[in-house]
Design a protein around this motif. Structure first.
Motif, PDB file in Angstrom:
ATOM      1  N   LEU A 201      -3.170   4.166   0.017  1.00  0.00           N
ATOM      2  CA  LEU A 201      -2.083   3.364  -0.562  1.00  0.00           C
ATOM      3  C   LEU A 201      -0.912   3.241   0.407  1.00  0.00           C
ATOM      4  O   LEU A 201      -0.292   2.173   0.501  1.00  0.00           O
ATOM      5  CB  LEU A 201      -1.630   3.994  -1.886  1.00  0.00           C
ATOM      6  CG  LEU A 201      -2.648   3.916  -3.025  1.00  0.00           C
ATOM      7  CD1 LEU A 201      -2.127   4.661  -4.260  1.00  0.00           C
ATOM      8  CD2 LEU A 201      -2.949   2.461  -3.393  1.00  0.00           C
ATOM      9  N   SER A 202      -0.608   4.299   1.122  1.00  0.00           N
ATOM     10  CA  SER A 202       0.488   4.255   2.101  1.00  0.00           C
ATOM     11  C   SER A 202       0.164   3.321   3.252  1.00  0.00           C
ATOM     12  O   SER A 202       1.016   2.570   3.743  1.00  0.00           O
ATOM     13  CB  SER A 202       0.783   5.654   2.635  1.00  0.00           C
ATOM     14  OG  SER A 202       1.230   6.511   1.595  1.00  0.00           O
ATOM     15  N   LEU A 203      -1.100   3.365   3.697  1.00  0.00           N
ATOM     16  CA  LEU A 203      -1.529   2.478   4.779  1.00  0.00           C
ATOM     17  C   LEU A 203      -1.335   1.025   4.385  1.00  0.00           C
ATOM     18  O   LEU A 203      -0.796   0.214   5.155  1.00  0.00           O
ATOM     19  CB  LEU A 203      -3.017   2.730   5.071  1.00  0.00           C
ATOM     20  CG  LEU A 203      -3.732   1.715   5.969  1.00  0.00           C
ATOM     21  CD1 LEU A 203      -3.242   1.858   7.395  1.00  0.00           C
ATOM     22  CD2 LEU A 203      -5.238   1.886   5.893  1.00  0.00           C
ATOM     23  N   GLU A 204      -1.743   0.674   3.173  1.00  0.00           N
ATOM     24  CA  GLU A 204      -1.647  -0.706   2.733  1.00  0.00           C
ATOM     25  C   GLU A 204      -0.198  -1.109   2.462  1.00  0.00           C
ATOM     26  O   GLU A 204       0.198  -2.256   2.730  1.00  0.00           O
ATOM     27  CB  GLU A 204      -2.522  -0.918   1.498  1.00  0.00           C
ATOM     28  CG  GLU A 204      -4.008  -0.736   1.788  1.00  0.00           C
ATOM     29  CD  GLU A 204      -4.894  -1.076   0.618  1.00  0.00           C
ATOM     30  OE1 GLU A 204      -4.379  -1.543  -0.426  1.00  0.00           O
ATOM     31  OE2 GLU A 204      -6.122  -0.881   0.719  1.00  0.00           O
ATOM     32  N   ALA A 205       0.595  -0.188   1.960  1.00  0.00           N
ATOM     33  CA  ALA A 205       1.998  -0.497   1.665  1.00  0.00           C
ATOM     34  C   ALA A 205       2.790  -0.736   2.952  1.00  0.00           C
ATOM     35  O   ALA A 205       3.772  -1.492   2.953  1.00  0.00           O
ATOM     36  CB  ALA A 205       2.628   0.644   0.874  1.00  0.00           C
ATOM     37  N   ALA A 206       2.364  -0.104   4.046  1.00  0.00           N
ATOM     38  CA  ALA A 206       3.099  -0.206   5.298  1.00  0.00           C
ATOM     39  C   ALA A 206       2.809  -1.494   6.056  1.00  0.00           C
ATOM     40  O   ALA A 206       3.524  -1.854   6.974  1.00  0.00           O
ATOM     41  CB  ALA A 206       2.754   1.000   6.186  1.00  0.00           C
ATOM     42  N   ALA A 207       1.736  -2.175   5.670  1.00  0.00           N
ATOM     43  CA  ALA A 207       1.309  -3.373   6.413  1.00  0.00           C
ATOM     44  C   ALA A 207       2.222  -4.565   6.111  1.00  0.00           C
ATOM     45  O   ALA A 207       2.831  -4.652   5.079  1.00  0.00           O
ATOM     46  CB  ALA A 207      -0.120  -3.713   6.068  1.00  0.00           C
TER      47      ALA A 207
ATOM     48  N   TYR B  75      -4.868  -6.388  -1.426  1.00  0.00           N
ATOM     49  CA  TYR B  75      -4.392  -5.403  -0.456  1.00  0.00           C
ATOM     50  C   TYR B  75      -2.902  -5.144  -0.671  1.00  0.00           C
ATOM     51  O   TYR B  75      -2.102  -6.071  -0.792  1.00  0.00           O
ATOM     52  CB  TYR B  75      -4.630  -5.964   0.946  1.00  0.00           C
ATOM     53  CG  TYR B  75      -4.292  -5.050   2.091  1.00  0.00           C
ATOM     54  CD1 TYR B  75      -5.277  -4.299   2.719  1.00  0.00           C
ATOM     55  CD2 TYR B  75      -2.987  -4.968   2.578  1.00  0.00           C
ATOM     56  CE1 TYR B  75      -4.974  -3.492   3.803  1.00  0.00           C
ATOM     57  CE2 TYR B  75      -2.676  -4.156   3.659  1.00  0.00           C
ATOM     58  CZ  TYR B  75      -3.673  -3.416   4.266  1.00  0.00           C
ATOM     59  OH  TYR B  75      -3.367  -2.610   5.329  1.00  0.00           O
ATOM     60  N   GLY B  76      -2.544  -3.874  -0.744  1.00  0.00           N
ATOM     61  CA  GLY B  76      -1.137  -3.521  -0.919  1.00  0.00           C
ATOM     62  C   GLY B  76      -0.652  -3.576  -2.349  1.00  0.00           C
ATOM     63  O   GLY B  76       0.514  -3.288  -2.622  1.00  0.00           O
ATOM     64  N   GLN B  77      -1.536  -3.954  -3.280  1.00  0.00           N
ATOM     65  CA  GLN B  77      -1.163  -4.025  -4.684  1.00  0.00           C
ATOM     66  C   GLN B  77      -1.846  -2.897  -5.454  1.00  0.00           C
ATOM     67  O   GLN B  77      -2.778  -2.271  -4.965  1.00  0.00           O
ATOM     68  CB  GLN B  77      -1.590  -5.377  -5.279  1.00  0.00           C
ATOM     69  CG  GLN B  77      -0.958  -6.576  -4.587  1.00  0.00           C
ATOM     70  CD  GLN B  77      -1.491  -7.890  -5.137  1.00  0.00           C
ATOM     71  OE1 GLN B  77      -2.424  -7.922  -5.926  1.00  0.00           O
ATOM     72  NE2 GLN B  77      -0.886  -8.983  -4.720  1.00  0.00           N
ATOM     73  N   THR B  78      -1.378  -2.659  -6.664  1.00  0.00           N
ATOM     74  CA  THR B  78      -2.037  -1.714  -7.562  1.00  0.00           C
ATOM     75  C   THR B  78      -2.156  -2.367  -8.936  1.00  0.00           C
ATOM     76  O   THR B  78      -1.458  -3.324  -9.242  1.00  0.00           O
ATOM     77  CB  THR B  78      -1.259  -0.388  -7.698  1.00  0.00           C
ATOM     78  OG1 THR B  78       0.059  -0.664  -8.201  1.00  0.00           O
ATOM     79  CG2 THR B  78      -1.183   0.355  -6.365  1.00  0.00           C
ATOM     80  N   ALA B  79      -3.065  -1.835  -9.735  1.00  0.00           N
ATOM     81  CA  ALA B  79      -3.248  -2.311 -11.106  1.00  0.00           C
ATOM     82  C   ALA B  79      -3.621  -1.119 -11.964  1.00  0.00           C
ATOM     83  O   ALA B  79      -4.111  -0.098 -11.464  1.00  0.00           O
ATOM     84  CB  ALA B  79      -4.333  -3.381 -11.168  1.00  0.00           C
ATOM     85  N   SER B  80      -3.412  -1.244 -13.251  1.00  0.00           N
ATOM     86  CA  SER B  80      -3.740  -0.151 -14.173  1.00  0.00           C
ATOM     87  C   SER B  80      -5.206  -0.234 -14.590  1.00  0.00           C
ATOM     88  O   SER B  80      -5.861  -1.275 -14.446  1.00  0.00           O
ATOM     89  CB  SER B  80      -2.861  -0.228 -15.416  1.00  0.00           C
ATOM     90  OG  SER B  80      -3.183  -1.399 -16.162  1.00  0.00           O
ATOM     91  N   TYR B  81      -5.701   0.867 -15.123  1.00  0.00           N
ATOM     92  CA  TYR B  81      -7.077   0.889 -15.627  1.00  0.00           C
ATOM     93  C   TYR B  81      -7.246  -0.121 -16.763  1.00  0.00           C
ATOM     94  O   TYR B  81      -8.299  -0.746 -16.897  1.00  0.00           O
ATOM     95  CB  TYR B  81      -7.447   2.294 -16.102  1.00  0.00           C
ATOM     96  CG  TYR B  81      -7.488   3.304 -14.979  1.00  0.00           C
ATOM     97  CD1 TYR B  81      -8.523   3.299 -14.070  1.00  0.00           C
ATOM     98  CD2 TYR B  81      -6.483   4.264 -14.840  1.00  0.00           C
ATOM     99  CE1 TYR B  81      -8.567   4.220 -13.023  1.00  0.00           C
ATOM    100  CE2 TYR B  81      -6.514   5.190 -13.813  1.00  0.00           C
ATOM    101  CZ  TYR B  81      -7.560   5.170 -12.897  1.00  0.00           C
ATOM    102  OH  TYR B  81      -7.598   6.082 -11.868  1.00  0.00           O
ATOM    103  N   SER B  82      -6.216  -0.311 -17.563  1.00  0.00           N
ATOM    104  CA  SER B  82      -6.312  -1.280 -18.655  1.00  0.00           C
ATOM    105  C   SER B  82      -6.425  -2.700 -18.114  1.00  0.00           C
ATOM    106  O   SER B  82      -7.148  -3.536 -18.670  1.00  0.00           O
ATOM    107  CB  SER B  82      -5.109  -1.147 -19.598  1.00  0.00           C
ATOM    108  OG  SER B  82      -3.898  -1.359 -18.900  1.00  0.00           O
ATOM    109  N   THR B  83      -5.726  -2.994 -17.026  1.00  0.00           N
ATOM    110  CA  THR B  83      -5.827  -4.314 -16.406  1.00  0.00           C
ATOM    111  C   THR B  83      -7.240  -4.558 -15.897  1.00  0.00           C
ATOM    112  O   THR B  83      -7.815  -5.641 -16.078  1.00  0.00           O
ATOM    113  CB  THR B  83      -4.823  -4.448 -15.244  1.00  0.00           C
ATOM    114  OG1 THR B  83      -3.499  -4.331 -15.755  1.00  0.00           O
ATOM    115  CG2 THR B  83      -4.991  -5.778 -14.529  1.00  0.00           C
TER     116      THR B  83
END
Length: 203
Positions: free
Chosen positions: A197-203, A136-144
């Motif tokens: 993404l904004s919702l998770e980043a704000a938490a 939650y609140g993180q991102t990853a690339s398609y390659s990851t």
């Protein structure tokens, strides 16, 4: 014999409001489930990313669909690929609906509902099953994600798996972005991805 005008008068004399229709629908759904003739239960819920169609089977949540996917078409696909015994049965989706409410209110970070993966197969299914590893609140690339799924070279296939995810939001393909950090495509559209993404980043 009753005339058309007389029938119209009778209908007007016994109005049916939305509450009565909802109660009737719930009774029909309960009767269908008791009789063992309800294979796919669905409901439509309002959310900050628009109305979402939720569908479940005895195995678990099988579909979450954005309005842009055409809910009627989604129901037809469920009927074709799983069973024609599809019925709106909100009570069967109560747990999922409650967890979605908590998620959009910022009180839930992971979903705890059984999932039915039958609409995704092979490597695509492997990709989708790894997505909760991106927290939650993180991102990853398609390659990851391709690497997590066991095939680092299958970046395009990983992107396709995310783009065709049958259970978005609950299975968090919105957390997967391009290598340069840009959002990339999303089944629910760029605005829905931005909201999540904004919702998770704000938490």
């Amino acid at each position: 014999m009753t005339s058309d005008n007389e029938r119209d008068d009778l209908v007007r004399g016994f109005p049916v409001d939305a509450g009565h229709l909802d109660l009737l629908h719930r009774r029909l759904a309960a009767a269908a489930e008791t009789a063992g003739i309800l294979d796919v239960a669905y409901d439509v819920v309002d959310t900050p990313v628009g109305p979402l169609l939720l569908a479940t089977t005895d195995l678990g949540l099988v579909r979450v669909a954005y309005a842009g996917e055409d809910h009627e078409a989604v129901l037809q696909t469920l009927a074709d690929r799983i069973s024609p015994r599809v019925l709106r049965a909100p009570d069967r989706l109560a747990t999922v609906r409650g967890q979605l409410d908590e998620y959009f209110a910022g009180r839930r970070r992971t979903f705890d509902v059984p999932l039915d993966w039958r609409l995704s197969r092979g490597f695509r299914q492997l990709v989708l099953q790894t997505l909760p590893e991106v927290g939650y609140g993180q991102t990853a690339s398609y390659s990851t994600v391709a690497r997590l799924a066991g095939n680092p070279k299958a970046v395009r296939a990983a992107a396709t798996a995310c783009a065709t995810n049958p259970i978005p939001v609950v299975v968090p393909c919105h957390r997967i972005v391009r290598a340069d950090g840009s959002m990339g495509g999303y089944l629910g559209g760029p605005e829905a991805k931005r909201v999540l993404l904004s919702l998770e980043a704000a938490a």
